[in-house]
Design a protein around this motif. Structure first.
Motif, mmCIF file in Angstrom:
data_model
loop_
_atom_site.group_PDB
_atom_site.id
_atom_site.type_symbol
_atom_site.label_atom_id
_atom_site.label_comp_id
_atom_site.label_asym_id
_atom_site.label_seq_id
_atom_site.Cartn_x
_atom_site.Cartn_y
_atom_site.Cartn_z
ATOM 1 N N PHE A 502 0.852 -1.189 0.000
ATOM 2 C CA PHE A 502 0.000 0.000 0.000
ATOM 3 C C PHE A 502 0.892 1.243 0.000
ATOM 4 O O PHE A 502 1.788 1.390 0.835
ATOM 5 C CB PHE A 502 -0.909 0.007 1.227
ATOM 6 C CG PHE A 502 -1.859 -1.161 1.266
ATOM 7 C CD1 PHE A 502 -3.097 -1.082 0.678
ATOM 8 C CD2 PHE A 502 -1.490 -2.356 1.879
ATOM 9 C CE1 PHE A 502 -3.971 -2.153 0.703
ATOM 10 C CE2 PHE A 502 -2.348 -3.438 1.915
ATOM 11 C CZ PHE A 502 -3.598 -3.346 1.324
ATOM 12 N N ALA A 560 -8.662 -2.333 4.301
ATOM 13 C CA ALA A 560 -9.138 -0.962 4.541
ATOM 14 C C ALA A 560 -10.066 -0.884 5.749
ATOM 15 O O ALA A 560 -10.195 0.183 6.368
ATOM 16 C CB ALA A 560 -9.850 -0.442 3.293
ATOM 17 N N VAL A 569 -9.343 3.369 0.002
ATOM 18 C CA VAL A 569 -8.406 2.460 -0.640
ATOM 19 C C VAL A 569 -8.653 2.520 -2.143
ATOM 20 O O VAL A 569 -9.802 2.497 -2.601
ATOM 21 C CB VAL A 569 -8.543 1.014 -0.119
ATOM 22 C CG1 VAL A 569 -9.914 0.437 -0.418
ATOM 23 C CG2 VAL A 569 -7.440 0.130 -0.723
#
Length: 738
Positions: A502, A560, A569
């Motif tokens: 991420f 998320a 997200v």
């Protein structure tokens, strides 16, 4: 008339025999009765003159027999004593007259044996009685014997006549049936009958045969068949092989069946199918040929069209894959025979798919036709160009022994295809990637040579396209590696080899994390860490991106749920996924399974998704928008940019590609202009902007000054595991609270 003449002569002889010894009135009365009897018989037989065409009734048969019997009885009266004979000689002479009348009746009335039977019976019996009375038994027996002979002969003659008439009637009936069948055949079929004499001249031309020749039957009569069918070629002396064969068959008097002949007429070329057999008369003398024929032009043209369609491409008119395969095989055979080299070039058009998807298949087809024309202008007699299918073409080089031959030809093809095209008021630009393989060095058979050229083509496209790549043995290793990667990728989810990283996206002003972009990583047990640039295109080519993308969507939503509610997200979605039926349902399932609110999910797409099937992609994105999710347009400005979909779709974010950010950091005027234009357009459309690839504080400040809404890059965080992303969120939240 013969009966009247015969009886008149017999009466004259009888009068000469009887007039000296008998009164004249008796003789006259007898003559009158005989004349009346003869007249009555002739009258009856006249009424029976048409008996051949009908059936004789019983009354007609009885009347005719009665008239003959009456006439015979009158002629028998002199023998039975009505008259006196001067001596035995006159008696014998009178019997001779009766015998002559009986013989004449038998000869003249063979078709009516009843006349002879009645006449011979009555006169023979009367004569026998007369000779018995005069004491001449030998003559009586002779008279009966003669009468029996007349009767037997009459019956035999009548039987022969009857058999002949029956045979004649049968033959006439057969002729009538044959004529009827032939007439019906010519009237109801496309075939015709034809006949020629021993010299090959037409005779008895049927109307349909004459029509096929383009003449009247009288005009066709007597003309040579070969000369008429050959047309103008007869004078030139250039007869087609089929006519030579027909002439030889006629010359050798050989039967033939279904011989296809090429005919030339003023109306054009025709194809005939002829069958014929030699004819001979009863004495075995050759009288010519007779047979049947038909016009098979349509069938021939259909067969030729089918054969053409099997070997040529209907859109471009170029040889298709089948014919190209045959050409490669022939080139390899030539190379083996003369110890030379041949070549196979595989051509794939660059950017054609974008044209096809954006402007439609109609424009795409016209563009392909123009490409085919240019390829034909480039190649020479040593090459053959064809279309493999879609936007793929190929060139077979028969002799490529010169070292730079293939490279020069490939560059000429690339240059020809790269020139602009004008199609329906559109100016189009495409390129060409070419892969080549030399035979027999790179392949001694068709399959190997074509496969290796295909591998070289992949390399040319991997290098950016619009280039030529030659086959190298290392390409096999790359292809094998690709196959192994594909096999491993198919089991990556099951083996839990996939994971998500991420990367944070921060607000330009506050520098708070507002979202994370989920990025896919693959740590294979067999291949180690595999770069996304390597396995993502592989997943898209093999459509493995669909199940992998579904897994990414679900895992990103699940992670998320561990973040604060304000953080979104972002998940990248491939064009292959958007074209899947019910992709929106996949999004619904991911949200439902994880419990993530729809407004926290942002779907990222690139401009390329609108080029393949813009209608389906737009419809799917509208369904996703209806769920409450947001959509970001990634890499804007790097592809086939169009403002049309910006107007019809409510994008939440436009992402500025890192190449423009890096260019602006180096004071590139074009990059700065593009970023300013994107920001201004996004503000007017009430969209946010995200600048990608920000790597230091100076770039962040520049982006802030240019007016971008959000920033993403290494300066604020590299792609990180899920645990680090959670820690970053908590850390920044604590700092903000303090």
């Amino acid at each position: 008339m013969l009966r009247v003449a015969g009886h008149s002569m017999a009466a004259a002889i009888a009068v000469s025999l009887l007039h000296d010894d008998n009164p004249w009135w008796l003789l006259a009365a007898w003559l009158v009765l005989v004349a009346l009897a003869v007249f009555n018989t002739v009258k009856i037989e006249h009424r029976l003159s048409n008996i051949d065409s009908r059936v004789m009734t019983r009354s007609e048969f009885t009347g005719h027999a009665r008239a003959i019997a009456m006439m015979a009885a009158l002629w028998s009266l002199p023998m039975l004593g009505l008259f006196t004979f001067g001596d035995e000689g006159d008696h014998h002479a009178m019997w001779t007259v009766l015998a002559m009348l009986a013989a004449g009746s038998a000869a003249n009335m063979a078709q009516a044996p009843i006349s002879s039977l009645v006449w011979a019976s009555v006169c023979g019996l009367a004569s026998a009685i007369s000779f018995v009375i005069s004491g001449e038994p030998l003559l009586a027996m002779s008279s009966l014997a003669f009468s029996a002979i007349i009767i037997v002969g009459s019956v035999s003659t009548a039987r022969t006549f009857l058999i002949a008439r029956i045979a004649e009637a049968g033959a006439a009936e057969k002729d009538e049936v044959v004529s009827l069948l032939l007439r019906e055949f010519e009237e109801n079929e496309a075939d015709w009958l034809w006949q020629v004499d021993p010299q090959g001249r037409i005779r008895a031309a049927s109307p349909r045969f004459a029509f096929a020749l383009g003449l009247d039957p009288k005009q066709a009569e007597g003309q040579r068949l070969i000369e008429l069918v050959a047309g103008e070629r007869w004078q030139a002396g250039t007869l087609p092989p089929s006519l030579h064969e027909l002439a030889e068959r006629l010359k050798r008097r050989e039967s033939f069946s279904n011989l296809t002949v090429q005919a030339e007429f003023a109306s054009g070329r025709r194809w005939w199918e002829l069958s014929g057999t030699p004819a001979f008369d009863d004495s075995g003398r050759f009288t010519g040929f007779r047979g049947v024929g038909s016009d098979v032009t349509e069938q021939r043209e259909s067969s030729e069209k089918i054969a053409w369609l099997a070997r040529y491409d209907t859109l471009t008119g170029l040889p298709n894959r089948l014919m190209l395969t045959e050409s490669v095989n022939e080139a390899l055979r030539y190379s083996a025979q003369w110890k030379a080299r041949c070549a196979f070039l595989m051509i794939d058009l660059d950017r054609f798919k974008s044209v096809n998807d954006s402007l439609g298949h109609h424009i795409g087809d016209k563009l392909l036709a123009q490409v085919a024309q240019r390829l034909q202008q480039v190649i020479g007699p040593n090459e053959q160009v064809g279309r493999l299918g879609g936007d793929e073409f190929a060139v077979v080089v028969r002799d490529a022994s010169r070292a730079s031959y293939v490279a020069d030809l490939a560059q000429a093809i690339i240059a020809a295809i790269a020139a602009p095209y004008s199609v329906d008021n559109h100016t189009l630009y495409i390129g060409a990637s070419i892969g080549s393989a030399l035979g027999p060095r790179d392949g001694s058979n068709v399959e190997t040579l074509m496969r290796n050229a295909d591998l070289a083509l992949y390399r040319a496209k991997d290098e950016g396209g619009n280039a030529h790549a030659r086959f190298e043995p290392t390409l096999h290793a790359n292809a094998e590696e690709r196959l192994k990667l594909e096999a491993s990728l198919r089991h990556a989810i099951g083996k839990q080899e996939l994971e998500l990283a991420f990367q944070p996206v921060v607000n330009t002003r506050s520098e708070h994390v507002v979202s994370f972009e989920a990025l896919l990583r693959w740590n294979s047990k067999d291949h180690g860490f595999v770069s996304p640039a390597k396995f993502i295109p592989l997943a898209e080519d093999t459509r493995l991106i669909v199940p992998i993308g579904e897994w990414v969507l679900r895992e990103a939503c699940r992670e998320a749920m561990t973040w604060p509610n304000a953080i979104r997200v972002a998940v990248n979605v491939s064009g292959e996924q958007l074209l899947e039926p019910n992709f929106a349902s996949t999004v619904v399932r991911a949200l439902a399974d994880t419990g993530l609110p729809s407004h926290r999910l942002e779907v990222e797409v690139t401009e390329s998704v609108f080029l393949r099937d813009g209608r389906t992609a737009r419809q799917t994105l509208e369904e996703i928008l209806a769920l409450g999710c947001s959509i970001a347009l990634d890499d804007f400005g790097t592809g086939y940019s169009s403002l049309g979909y910006l107007r019809t779709l409510r994008f939440s974010t436009i992402k500025v590609d890192r190449s423009f950010v890096q260019g602006a950091a180096q004071n590139n005027a074009e990059s700065l202009a593009i970023i300013n234009a994107v920001v201004a357009m996004a503000n007017s459309l009430e969209m946010s902007t995200t600048a990608e690839g920000v790597e230091d504080a100076a770039q962040a400040a520049m982006i802030r000054d240019l007016g971008c809404t959000k920033i993403q890059g290494y300066y604020f965080g590299r792609p990180m595991p899920a645990l680090e992303a959670r820690s970053l969120v908590v850390k920044r939240r604590n700092i903000a609270a303090a």
